[in-house]
Motif scaffolding. Structure first.
Motif, PDB file in Angstrom:
ATOM      1  N   PHE A 116     -45.294  23.724 -12.007  1.00 29.69           N
ATOM      2  CA  PHE A 116     -44.829  23.059 -10.784  1.00 29.69           C
ATOM      3  C   PHE A 116     -43.677  23.796 -10.112  1.00 29.69           C
ATOM      4  O   PHE A 116     -43.361  23.520  -8.950  1.00 29.69           O
ATOM      5  CB  PHE A 116     -44.496  21.580 -11.030  1.00 29.69           C
ATOM      6  N   SER A 117     -43.056  24.776 -10.788  1.00 25.14           N
ATOM      7  CA  SER A 117     -42.034  25.562 -10.098  1.00 25.14           C
ATOM      8  C   SER A 117     -42.652  26.422  -9.011  1.00 25.14           C
ATOM      9  O   SER A 117     -41.968  26.867  -8.084  1.00 25.14           O
ATOM     10  CB  SER A 117     -41.270  26.441 -11.086  1.00 25.14           C
ATOM     11  N   GLU A 118     -43.961  26.671  -9.098  1.00 26.35           N
ATOM     12  CA  GLU A 118     -44.678  27.447  -8.087  1.00 26.35           C
ATOM     13  C   GLU A 118     -45.257  26.559  -6.994  1.00 26.35           C
ATOM     14  O   GLU A 118     -45.755  27.065  -5.985  1.00 26.35           O
ATOM     15  CB  GLU A 118     -45.813  28.237  -8.747  1.00 26.35           C
ATOM     16  N   VAL A 119     -45.239  25.250  -7.186  1.00 28.00           N
ATOM     17  CA  VAL A 119     -45.818  24.277  -6.241  1.00 28.00           C
ATOM     18  C   VAL A 119     -47.185  24.788  -5.756  1.00 28.00           C
ATOM     19  O   VAL A 119     -47.395  25.035  -4.568  1.00 28.00           O
ATOM     20  CB  VAL A 119     -44.869  24.007  -5.052  1.00 28.00           C
ATOM     21  N   PRO A 120     -48.145  24.944  -6.663  1.00 31.88           N
ATOM     22  CA  PRO A 120     -49.414  25.599  -6.332  1.00 31.88           C
ATOM     23  C   PRO A 120     -50.421  24.688  -5.618  1.00 31.88           C
ATOM     24  O   PRO A 120     -51.513  24.421  -6.116  1.00 31.88           O
ATOM     25  CB  PRO A 120     -49.933  26.018  -7.716  1.00 31.88           C
ATOM     26  N   VAL A 121     -50.043  24.205  -4.442  1.00 30.15           N
ATOM     27  CA  VAL A 121     -50.936  23.390  -3.620  1.00 30.15           C
ATOM     28  C   VAL A 121     -50.824  23.856  -2.175  1.00 30.15           C
ATOM     29  O   VAL A 121     -49.915  24.607  -1.814  1.00 30.15           O
ATOM     30  CB  VAL A 121     -50.584  21.880  -3.706  1.00 30.15           C
ATOM     31  N   THR A 122     -51.740  23.395  -1.348  1.00 24.95           N
ATOM     32  CA  THR A 122     -51.672  23.663   0.080  1.00 24.95           C
ATOM     33  C   THR A 122     -51.412  22.347   0.818  1.00 24.95           C
ATOM     34  O   THR A 122     -51.427  21.278   0.224  1.00 24.95           O
ATOM     35  CB  THR A 122     -52.987  24.279   0.582  1.00 24.95           C
ATOM     36  N   GLY A 123     -51.180  22.448   2.106  1.00 28.19           N
ATOM     37  CA  GLY A 123     -50.951  21.252   2.899  1.00 28.19           C
ATOM     38  C   GLY A 123     -49.479  20.897   3.002  1.00 28.19           C
ATOM     39  O   GLY A 123     -48.610  21.570   2.443  1.00 28.19           O
ATOM     40  N   GLU A 124     -49.205  19.827   3.744  1.00 29.72           N
ATOM     41  CA  GLU A 124     -47.835  19.362   3.954  1.00 29.72           C
ATOM     42  C   GLU A 124     -47.709  17.920   3.489  1.00 29.72           C
ATOM     43  O   GLU A 124     -48.652  17.129   3.579  1.00 29.72           O
ATOM     44  CB  GLU A 124     -47.445  19.462   5.432  1.00 29.72           C
ATOM     45  N   PHE A 125     -46.495  17.575   3.014  1.00 28.73           N
ATOM     46  CA  PHE A 125     -46.245  16.259   2.439  1.00 28.73           C
ATOM     47  C   PHE A 125     -44.979  15.653   3.028  1.00 28.73           C
ATOM     48  O   PHE A 125     -44.013  16.361   3.314  1.00 28.73           O
ATOM     49  CB  PHE A 125     -46.102  16.373   0.925  1.00 28.73           C
ATOM     50  N   GLY A 126     -45.010  14.339   3.193  1.00 27.89           N
ATOM     51  CA  GLY A 126     -43.825  13.655   3.695  1.00 27.89           C
ATOM     52  C   GLY A 126     -42.705  13.630   2.682  1.00 27.89           C
ATOM     53  O   GLY A 126     -41.523  13.709   3.038  1.00 27.89           O
ATOM     54  N   VAL A 127     -43.056  13.517   1.405  1.00 30.42           N
ATOM     55  CA  VAL A 127     -42.079  13.527   0.312  1.00 30.42           C
ATOM     56  C   VAL A 127     -42.651  14.344  -0.845  1.00 30.42           C
ATOM     57  O   VAL A 127     -43.812  14.180  -1.212  1.00 30.42           O
ATOM     58  CB  VAL A 127     -41.756  12.095  -0.190  1.00 30.42           C
ATOM     59  N   VAL A 128     -41.843  15.244  -1.383  1.00 29.97           N
ATOM     60  CA  VAL A 128     -42.133  15.910  -2.650  1.00 29.97           C
ATOM     61  C   VAL A 128     -41.078  15.409  -3.620  1.00 29.97           C
ATOM     62  O   VAL A 128     -39.880  15.440  -3.310  1.00 29.97           O
ATOM     63  CB  VAL A 128     -42.069  17.440  -2.523  1.00 29.97           C
TER      64      VAL A 128
END
Length: 266
Positions: A116-128
């Motif tokens: 998860f230190s690489e945050v390996p996803v695409t797209g945008e989020f209102g809250v991480v």
């Protein structure tokens, strides 16, 4: 490399780690994932966390998806999803994700297996977000700084990065004796923490007695004071929006055992 686990996928196959008081490391997670909620679940803390994240999700933009780093067994994600929030997750432990999948609604949550230190996803989020001290599971300053940097492009306009973290001084003050994590007619779980201030690390020793046998687990974390966290955030292009002394929104004071920090685009 990250592995995408579709919402309706019932099995996972990979390796890796997790958080405080989450049992970290692939071997530990694989062996103890089935007992994690029973031993470490704290309903009162989870409820206040869900309330706060619900409010933050509304503040960051109703209808936007949110992303949990270290989603684990879904103790926070599933109650949020029950409130109508589109929750996605990242986790390094296939065993933890399997526990999530076995819960009501767990097969509907999109989860990516990876670091998860690489945050390996695409797209945008209102809250991480992260909860239960998961951020300190990252092993060093480099990984923690990278997490800040990788979160930034995943935040939608007005999006927020939120997590809780120990106050080092309070952590050290309460590391003098054993803490009862969980007890029942059939088990007893004790935790003893040992601080290494020279390396900004602490080791949690878990002693688990159940069914006439005793097991010992050692889990290590890298802590950082809130000033260092703010510096890492600033270098990544974030600034502190709010800091509370609890998920329930208490003021952050000299007596706070932990803080909840809310960051936004600078």
């Amino acid at each position: 490399m990250a592995t995408i686990v579709p919402p309706d996928h019932g099995s996972v196959n990979a390796e890796p780690p997790r958080a405080e008081p989450r049992i970290a490391g692939p071997a530990y997670a694989a062996e103890f994932a089935g007992d994690y909620d029973r031993w470490f679940g704290k309903p009162n803390i989870s409820a206040s966390t869900v309330d706060a994240l619900d409010d933050l999700a509304a503040l960051a933009g109703a209808g936007r998806p949110v992303l949990e780093l270290g989603i684990g067994t879904g103790r926070i994600a599933l109650p949020l999803r029950a409130r109508g929030i589109d929750v996605h997750g990242i986790d390094g432990s296939p065993a933890m994700v399997r526990q999530l999948r076995e819960k009501p609604g767990g097969t509907e949550v999109p989860v990516t297996l990876g670091d998860f230190s690489e945050v390996p996803v695409t797209g945008e989020f209102g809250v991480v977000y992260l909860a239960a001290g998961t951020f300190f599971e990252l092993p060093d300053q480099e990984a923690q700084s990278r997490c800040f940097e990788k979160v930034v492009p995943r935040l939608a306009p007005g999006g927020l990065f939120v997590f809780d973290a120990h106050v080092p001084e309070q952590l050290a003050a309460h590391a003098q004796g054993a803490e009862v994590v969980s007890e029942g007619e059939d088990h007893l779980v004790l935790c003893y923490r040992r601080i290494d201030a020279s390396a900004q690390r602490y080791r949690s020793h878990y002693v688990i007695h159940e069914a006439g046998s005793t097991r010992h687990l050692r889990v290590e974390f890298r802590y950082a004071a809130h000033g260092e966290l703010d510096l890492m955030a600033g270098r990544a292009g974030l600034r502190l929006k709010e800091r509370w002394g609890s998920w329930a929104g208490a003021p952050f004071t000299r007596d706070s055992a932990y803080h909840v920090s809310v960051y936004e685009h600078a």
